[in-house]
Design an enzyme around this catalytic site. Structure first.
Site, mmCIF file in Angstrom:
data_model
loop_
_atom_site.group_PDB
_atom_site.id
_atom_site.type_symbol
_atom_site.label_atom_id
_atom_site.label_comp_id
_atom_site.label_asym_id
_atom_site.label_seq_id
_atom_site.Cartn_x
_atom_site.Cartn_y
_atom_site.Cartn_z
ATOM 1 N N ALA A 196 0.869 -1.181 0.000
ATOM 2 C CA ALA A 196 0.000 0.000 0.000
ATOM 3 C C ALA A 196 0.907 1.233 0.000
ATOM 4 O O ALA A 196 2.090 1.135 0.334
ATOM 5 C CB ALA A 196 -0.878 -0.023 1.243
ATOM 6 N N GLY A 243 0.388 -4.896 0.763
ATOM 7 C CA GLY A 243 -0.786 -4.920 -0.119
ATOM 8 C C GLY A 243 -0.512 -5.608 -1.449
ATOM 9 O O GLY A 243 -1.422 -6.174 -2.058
ATOM 10 N N GLU A 289 -0.920 -9.130 -0.839
ATOM 11 C CA GLU A 289 -2.337 -9.411 -0.583
ATOM 12 C C GLU A 289 -3.143 -9.478 -1.884
ATOM 13 O O GLU A 289 -4.049 -10.308 -2.007
ATOM 14 C CB GLU A 289 -2.884 -8.362 0.385
ATOM 15 C CG GLU A 289 -2.242 -8.558 1.764
ATOM 16 C CD GLU A 289 -2.490 -7.411 2.725
ATOM 17 O OE1 GLU A 289 -2.178 -6.258 2.364
ATOM 18 O OE2 GLU A 289 -2.990 -7.656 3.822
ATOM 19 N N GLU A 333 4.089 -5.281 7.216
ATOM 20 C CA GLU A 333 3.318 -4.205 7.842
ATOM 21 C C GLU A 333 3.693 -3.933 9.288
ATOM 22 O O GLU A 333 3.730 -2.789 9.722
ATOM 23 C CB GLU A 333 1.803 -4.523 7.768
ATOM 24 C CG GLU A 333 1.203 -4.435 6.376
ATOM 25 C CD GLU A 333 1.254 -5.751 5.614
ATOM 26 O OE1 GLU A 333 2.044 -6.642 5.989
ATOM 27 O OE2 GLU A 333 0.504 -5.891 4.640
#
Ligand code: CAA
Length: 244
Positions: free
Chosen positions: A50, A95, A98, A118
């Site tokens: 992200a 992300g 993911e 993270e």
């Protein structure tokens, strides 16, 4: 499809995620497109996670919108009625991992570094990693990757079933296309149904799955084969099954 923001290692800004959601909705609708390959622009990253810069400015409610957007993109990859192959061409982190986990199959370049870092930023995974990674590689390995936050190489990822196959960087896209072409030769409806069936195993909780097993197990007791199988064991001979 290419995650195309190489100057930031294809980090997933909300602008990118909005675009991705729109394109995936279109791809899901298009009957002339049978298989999707998702990769990253450049030779350094699939996606390094992200967007950390953007996340630094978000409050909890905005974060909820951002995470929901990431989840919507992942759901589209996971639920569209056609196979999605992730071609991991470098850093695949947070992300990025993911989204790759929401794809059906992952091919990785030998140079790929894959992880959920993270916690190093003081946050847990936010685009589905806690759920999909755990389902894919098991609780112990998922906990290791998420708690330590250290990325692993492609070979280790292959060993734990996180990626399906590792190939030389220059072969990655050709290999993904070869897999896609092979799938294209299969019946698209069969692929759609097979994907839905595989997906269903993720949706069924342990209790419902165990109840289902008891029903199937009991049903088998209405067949001649179980009669024959049990009797043959007791009579110390080979069973002769008839498939009914
Ligand atoms: N967000 C925003 N920008 C990022 C980024 C990210 N996740 N990852 C890399 N970039 C940017 C860098 O800021 C840098 O930009 P500038 O050139 O403008 O400074 C550019 O991409 C190149 O990155 P580096 O200079 O850091 O490259 P490097 O080779 O030294 O290091 C790296 C590569 C180890 C991948 C490092 O960039 C890194 O650690 N990135 C962050 C990885 C990460 O923590 N990802 C998880 C994000 S949180 C998340 O994803 C939450 C969730 O679950 C939804």
């Amino acid at each position: 499809m290419t995650l195309d923001r190489p100057e930031a290692l294809n980090a997933l800004s909300s602008e990118m995620l909005h675009e991705l959601r729109e394109v995936l909705q279109e791809v899901a609708r298009r009957e002339d497109l049978q298989v999707v390959i998702l990769t990253g622009a450049g030779d350094r990253a699939f996606a390094a996670g992200a967007d950390i810069q953007e996340m630094g400015k978000l409050g909890p409610l905005e974060t909820e919108r951002y995470a929901t957007l990431g989840h919507e993109v992942a759901r589209l990859l996971e639920r569209m009625g056609k196979p999605v192959i992730a071609a991991l061409n470098g850093y695949t982190l947070g992300g990025g991992t993911e989204l790759a986990l929401a794809c059906d199959i992952r091919l990785a370049s030998e140079t790929a570094q894959i992880g959920q870092p993270e916690v190093k930023l003081g946050i847990p995974p936010g685009f589905g990693g806690s759920q999909r990674l755990t389902r894919l590689v098991g609780r112990g390995r998922a906990s290791e990757l998420i708690f330590l936050g250290e990325p692993i190489g492609a070979a280790d990822a292959e060993r734990m079933g996180l990626v399906n196959r590792v190939v030389a960087p220059e072969r990655l896209l050709d290999e993904a296309k070869a897999w896609a072409r092979q799938m294209q030769e299969r019946g698209p409806l069969a692929l759609k149904l097979a994907k839905a069936a595989i997906h269903q195993t993720q949706e069924t909780g342990l209790s419902a799955g165990l109840d289902y097993e008891i029903k199937l197990f009991s049903l088998a007791f209405a067949t001649d084969d179980r009669e024959e199988g049990l009797r043959a064991f007791l009579e110390k001979r080979k069973p002769e099954f008839k498939g009914g």
